[in-house]
Scaffold this motif. Structure first.
Motif, PDB file in Angstrom:
ATOM      1  N   GLY A  46       0.780  -1.229   0.000  1.00 52.71           N
ATOM      2  CA  GLY A  46       0.000   0.000   0.000  1.00 52.71           C
ATOM      3  C   GLY A  46       0.810   1.275   0.000  1.00 52.71           C
ATOM      4  O   GLY A  46       0.248   2.371   0.075  1.00 52.71           O
ATOM      5  N   ALA A  47       2.149   1.162  -0.070  1.00 56.41           N
ATOM      6  CA  ALA A  47       2.976   2.368  -0.098  1.00 56.41           C
ATOM      7  C   ALA A  47       2.767   3.131  -1.401  1.00 56.41           C
ATOM      8  O   ALA A  47       2.545   2.532  -2.457  1.00 56.41           O
ATOM      9  CB  ALA A  47       4.450   2.003   0.061  1.00 56.41           C
ATOM     10  N   ASP A  48       2.833   4.451  -1.320  1.00 61.27           N
ATOM     11  CA  ASP A  48       2.721   5.292  -2.510  1.00 61.27           C
ATOM     12  C   ASP A  48       4.074   5.568  -3.141  1.00 61.27           C
ATOM     13  O   ASP A  48       4.167   5.824  -4.334  1.00 61.27           O
ATOM     14  CB  ASP A  48       2.056   6.628  -2.150  1.00 61.27           C
ATOM     15  CG  ASP A  48       0.643   6.446  -1.663  1.00 61.27           C
ATOM     16  OD1 ASP A  48      -0.238   6.207  -2.501  1.00 61.27           O
ATOM     17  OD2 ASP A  48       0.420   6.519  -0.445  1.00 61.27           O
ATOM     18  N   ASP A  49       5.122   5.527  -2.329  1.00 56.53           N
ATOM     19  CA  ASP A  49       6.461   5.786  -2.840  1.00 56.53           C
ATOM     20  C   ASP A  49       7.459   5.022  -1.980  1.00 56.53           C
ATOM     21  O   ASP A  49       7.137   4.576  -0.867  1.00 56.53           O
ATOM     22  CB  ASP A  49       6.758   7.290  -2.816  1.00 56.53           C
ATOM     23  CG  ASP A  49       7.777   7.697  -3.872  1.00 56.53           C
ATOM     24  OD1 ASP A  49       8.460   6.805  -4.423  1.00 56.53           O
ATOM     25  OD2 ASP A  49       7.890   8.905  -4.155  1.00 56.53           O
ATOM     26  N   TYR A  50       8.688   4.887  -2.490  1.00 58.06           N
ATOM     27  CA  TYR A  50       9.677   4.021  -1.864  1.00 58.06           C
ATOM     28  C   TYR A  50      11.044   4.643  -2.091  1.00 58.06           C
ATOM     29  O   TYR A  50      11.455   4.846  -3.229  1.00 58.06           O
ATOM     30  CB  TYR A  50       9.582   2.646  -2.521  1.00 58.06           C
ATOM     31  CG  TYR A  50      10.271   1.503  -1.818  1.00 58.06           C
ATOM     32  CD1 TYR A  50       9.523   0.459  -1.277  1.00 58.06           C
ATOM     33  CD2 TYR A  50      11.654   1.434  -1.719  1.00 58.06           C
ATOM     34  CE1 TYR A  50      10.132  -0.621  -0.657  1.00 58.06           C
ATOM     35  CE2 TYR A  50      12.273   0.363  -1.093  1.00 58.06           C
ATOM     36  CZ  TYR A  50      11.510  -0.665  -0.571  1.00 58.06           C
ATOM     37  OH  TYR A  50      12.119  -1.727   0.045  1.00 58.06           O
ATOM     38  N   LEU A  51      11.734   4.988  -1.016  1.00 60.54           N
ATOM     39  CA  LEU A  51      13.027   5.645  -1.115  1.00 60.54           C
ATOM     40  C   LEU A  51      14.066   4.800  -0.384  1.00 60.54           C
ATOM     41  O   LEU A  51      13.867   4.416   0.771  1.00 60.54           O
ATOM     42  CB  LEU A  51      12.950   7.048  -0.505  1.00 60.54           C
ATOM     43  CG  LEU A  51      14.007   8.073  -0.903  1.00 60.54           C
ATOM     44  CD1 LEU A  51      14.072   8.225  -2.416  1.00 60.54           C
ATOM     45  CD2 LEU A  51      13.685   9.416  -0.261  1.00 60.54           C
ATOM     46  N   VAL A  52      15.162   4.491  -1.075  1.00 64.44           N
ATOM     47  CA  VAL A  52      16.186   3.597  -0.527  1.00 64.44           C
ATOM     48  C   VAL A  52      17.269   4.401   0.195  1.00 64.44           C
ATOM     49  O   VAL A  52      17.761   5.402  -0.309  1.00 64.44           O
ATOM     50  CB  VAL A  52      16.820   2.752  -1.652  1.00 64.44           C
ATOM     51  CG1 VAL A  52      17.909   1.842  -1.084  1.00 64.44           C
ATOM     52  CG2 VAL A  52      15.760   1.915  -2.354  1.00 64.44           C
ATOM     53  N   LYS A  53      17.622   3.945   1.387  1.00 66.04           N
ATOM     54  CA  LYS A  53      18.719   4.550   2.147  1.00 66.04           C
ATOM     55  C   LYS A  53      20.056   4.118   1.548  1.00 66.04           C
ATOM     56  O   LYS A  53      20.181   2.967   1.129  1.00 66.04           O
ATOM     57  CB  LYS A  53      18.660   4.112   3.612  1.00 66.04           C
ATOM     58  CG  LYS A  53      17.399   4.502   4.355  1.00 66.04           C
ATOM     59  CD  LYS A  53      17.423   3.895   5.751  1.00 66.04           C
ATOM     60  CE  LYS A  53      16.163   4.217   6.531  1.00 66.04           C
ATOM     61  NZ  LYS A  53      16.163   3.581   7.855  1.00 66.04           N
ATOM     62  N   PRO A  54      21.056   4.987   1.539  1.00 67.94           N
ATOM     63  CA  PRO A  54      21.005   6.399   1.912  1.00 67.94           C
ATOM     64  C   PRO A  54      20.347   7.234   0.813  1.00 67.94           C
ATOM     65  O   PRO A  54      20.402   6.870  -0.361  1.00 67.94           O
ATOM     66  CB  PRO A  54      22.475   6.766   2.068  1.00 67.94           C
ATOM     67  CG  PRO A  54      23.189   5.855   1.125  1.00 67.94           C
ATOM     68  CD  PRO A  54      22.403   4.565   1.133  1.00 67.94           C
ATOM     69  N   PHE A  55      19.755   8.340   1.195  1.00 64.56           N
ATOM     70  CA  PHE A  55      19.062   9.203   0.245  1.00 64.56           C
ATOM     71  C   PHE A  55      19.382  10.654   0.578  1.00 64.56           C
ATOM     72  O   PHE A  55      19.859  10.972   1.674  1.00 64.56           O
ATOM     73  CB  PHE A  55      17.547   8.977   0.318  1.00 64.56           C
ATOM     74  CG  PHE A  55      16.984   9.236   1.683  1.00 64.56           C
ATOM     75  CD1 PHE A  55      16.555  10.499   2.051  1.00 64.56           C
ATOM     76  CD2 PHE A  55      16.896   8.206   2.608  1.00 64.56           C
ATOM     77  CE1 PHE A  55      16.051  10.739   3.316  1.00 64.56           C
ATOM     78  CE2 PHE A  55      16.392   8.442   3.879  1.00 64.56           C
ATOM     79  CZ  PHE A  55      15.970   9.708   4.232  1.00 64.56           C
ATOM     80  N   GLU A  56      19.132  11.528  -0.375  1.00 62.69           N
ATOM     81  CA  GLU A  56      19.318  12.953  -0.138  1.00 62.69           C
ATOM     82  C   GLU A  56      18.029  13.555   0.401  1.00 62.69           C
ATOM     83  O   GLU A  56      16.940  13.229  -0.075  1.00 62.69           O
ATOM     84  CB  GLU A  56      19.717  13.666  -1.438  1.00 62.69           C
ATOM     85  CG  GLU A  56      21.099  13.304  -1.928  1.00 62.69           C
ATOM     86  CD  GLU A  56      21.553  14.221  -3.052  1.00 62.69           C
ATOM     87  OE1 GLU A  56      21.000  15.330  -3.165  1.00 62.69           O
ATOM     88  OE2 GLU A  56      22.458  13.820  -3.796  1.00 62.69           O
ATOM     89  N   MET A  57      18.153  14.433   1.374  1.00 64.45           N
ATOM     90  CA  MET A  57      16.985  15.024   2.004  1.00 64.45           C
ATOM     91  C   MET A  57      16.131  15.779   0.987  1.00 64.45           C
ATOM     92  O   MET A  57      14.893  15.738   1.053  1.00 64.45           O
ATOM     93  CB  MET A  57      17.432  15.975   3.117  1.00 64.45           C
ATOM     94  CG  MET A  57      16.320  16.371   4.058  1.00 64.45           C
ATOM     95  SD  MET A  57      15.709  14.952   5.013  1.00 64.45           S
ATOM     96  CE  MET A  57      14.063  15.527   5.410  1.00 64.45           C
ATOM     97  N   ARG A  58      16.760  16.413   0.027  1.00 62.18           N
ATOM     98  CA  ARG A  58      15.985  17.180  -0.948  1.00 62.18           C
ATOM     99  C   ARG A  58      15.126  16.270  -1.821  1.00 62.18           C
ATOM    100  O   ARG A  58      14.062  16.669  -2.291  1.00 62.18           O
ATOM    101  CB  ARG A  58      16.912  18.030  -1.821  1.00 62.18           C
ATOM    102  CG  ARG A  58      17.915  17.256  -2.641  1.00 62.18           C
ATOM    103  CD  ARG A  58      18.799  18.198  -3.427  1.00 62.18           C
ATOM    104  NE  ARG A  58      19.772  17.472  -4.236  1.00 62.18           N
ATOM    105  CZ  ARG A  58      20.651  18.056  -5.046  1.00 62.18           C
ATOM    106  NH1 ARG A  58      20.673  19.369  -5.145  1.00 62.18           N
ATOM    107  NH2 ARG A  58      21.499  17.331  -5.740  1.00 62.18           N
ATOM    108  N   GLU A  59      15.574  15.023  -2.024  1.00 65.23           N
ATOM    109  CA  GLU A  59      14.749  14.092  -2.788  1.00 65.23           C
ATOM    110  C   GLU A  59      13.529  13.678  -1.971  1.00 65.23           C
ATOM    111  O   GLU A  59      12.412  13.599  -2.494  1.00 65.23           O
ATOM    112  CB  GLU A  59      15.539  12.852  -3.190  1.00 65.23           C
ATOM    113  CG  GLU A  59      14.726  11.891  -4.044  1.00 65.23           C
ATOM    114  CD  GLU A  59      15.515  10.709  -4.567  1.00 65.23           C
ATOM    115  OE1 GLU A  59      14.940   9.913  -5.322  1.00 65.23           O
ATOM    116  OE2 GLU A  59      16.708  10.577  -4.219  1.00 65.23           O
ATOM    117  N   LEU A  60      13.734  13.425  -0.672  1.00 64.62           N
ATOM    118  CA  LEU A  60      12.598  13.089   0.189  1.00 64.62           C
ATOM    119  C   LEU A  60      11.600  14.249   0.216  1.00 64.62           C
ATOM    120  O   LEU A  60      10.390  14.025   0.119  1.00 64.62           O
ATOM    121  CB  LEU A  60      13.083  12.782   1.609  1.00 64.62           C
ATOM    122  CG  LEU A  60      11.976  12.540   2.648  1.00 64.62           C
ATOM    123  CD1 LEU A  60      11.082  11.374   2.247  1.00 64.62           C
ATOM    124  CD2 LEU A  60      12.597  12.295   4.030  1.00 64.62           C
TER     125      LEU A  60
END
Length: 232
Positions: free
Chosen positions: A99-113
């Motif tokens: 049910g997630a709408d988006d998925y961000l893999v660590k490590p990530f940039e704060m501006r992308e989040l």
């Protein structure tokens, strides 16, 4: 006009990571409520009105996948972003299916989040208050109010991401749509060309809305993308 303040639930058991994310969100004027395990997060969602939730997958007491599935029963409209170190295609598909709408893999940039959050909040604003509407193609129907999909009167269960993909295809019936266009409009992002998300989900849709019916509606245009249309 003054920017509206959004309340975000952040579910992360790593205190250092949680603090960094909280600080970055608060710098963007978001209100942040913290939870350090899945069970506490679930209770918070049931007793508060959040605009968006960000959650890790590996959590104490209740993992992020189970948390997401349960919250979808209570708050089907709540935008959810998963942040996790689990980054292969199967992990991401499992997250979307939960049910997630988006998925961000660590490590990530704060501006992308921040960009992902902004896109989901914008989409949520535009989806509220829509009148009852039914999209149709041949014997396929999608009720945008009840979120029910039927073919020949038979209800078809779709995950949230499958539903959004079919919605985008129905909104563009008869037009060839590229993988990058689907990624941008259904996932609010641009995936690397090496991933096969789109093909995985197109295959899911084919199994559910085409396999048991004579007329096929989902078609592949080699080298170009996909098109939803009746067979000639």
């Amino acid at each position: 006009m003054e920017k509206s303040i959004h309340n975000i639930l952040l579910v992360e058991d790593d205190l250092r990571v949680a603090t960094l994310i909280q600080r970055g969100l608060e710098e963007q004027n978001y209100l942040v409520t913290m939870a350090y395990d899945g069970l506490s997060a679930k209770k918070l969602v049931y007793s508060n009105s959040f605009d968006l939730m960000i959650t890790d997958i590996i959590l104490p007491k209740m993992d992020g996948l189970e948390l997401c599935k349960e919250i979808r029963q209570e708050r089907p409209d709540l935008p959810i972003i998963m942040l996790t170190a689990l980054g292969n295609t199967n992990d991401k598909v499992e997250g979307f299916d939960a049910g997630a709408d988006d998925y961000l893999v660590k490590p990530f940039e704060m501006r992308e989040l921040i960009a992902r959050i902004g896109a989901l909040l914008k989409r949520a604003r535009h989806s509220t208050g829509n009148p009852i509407k039914i999209l149709k193609l041949a014997d396929l129907e999608m009720d945008l109010n009840t979120k029910i999909v039927r073919r020949q009167g038979v209800s078809i269960h779709l995950t949230p991401k499958e539903f959004n993909l079919l919605l985008f295809l129905l909104q563009n019936t008869g037009r060839v749509i590229s993988r990058s266009e689907i990624a941008k409009n259904v996932w609010d992002t641009h995936f690397d060309t090496g991933t096969n998300y789109i093909d995985v989900y197109i295959n899911y849709l084919r199994k559910k809305i085409d396999r048991d019916f004579d007329k096929k509606l989902v078609h592949t245009k080699s080298g170009m993308g996909f098109i939803l249309m009746e067979e000639e």
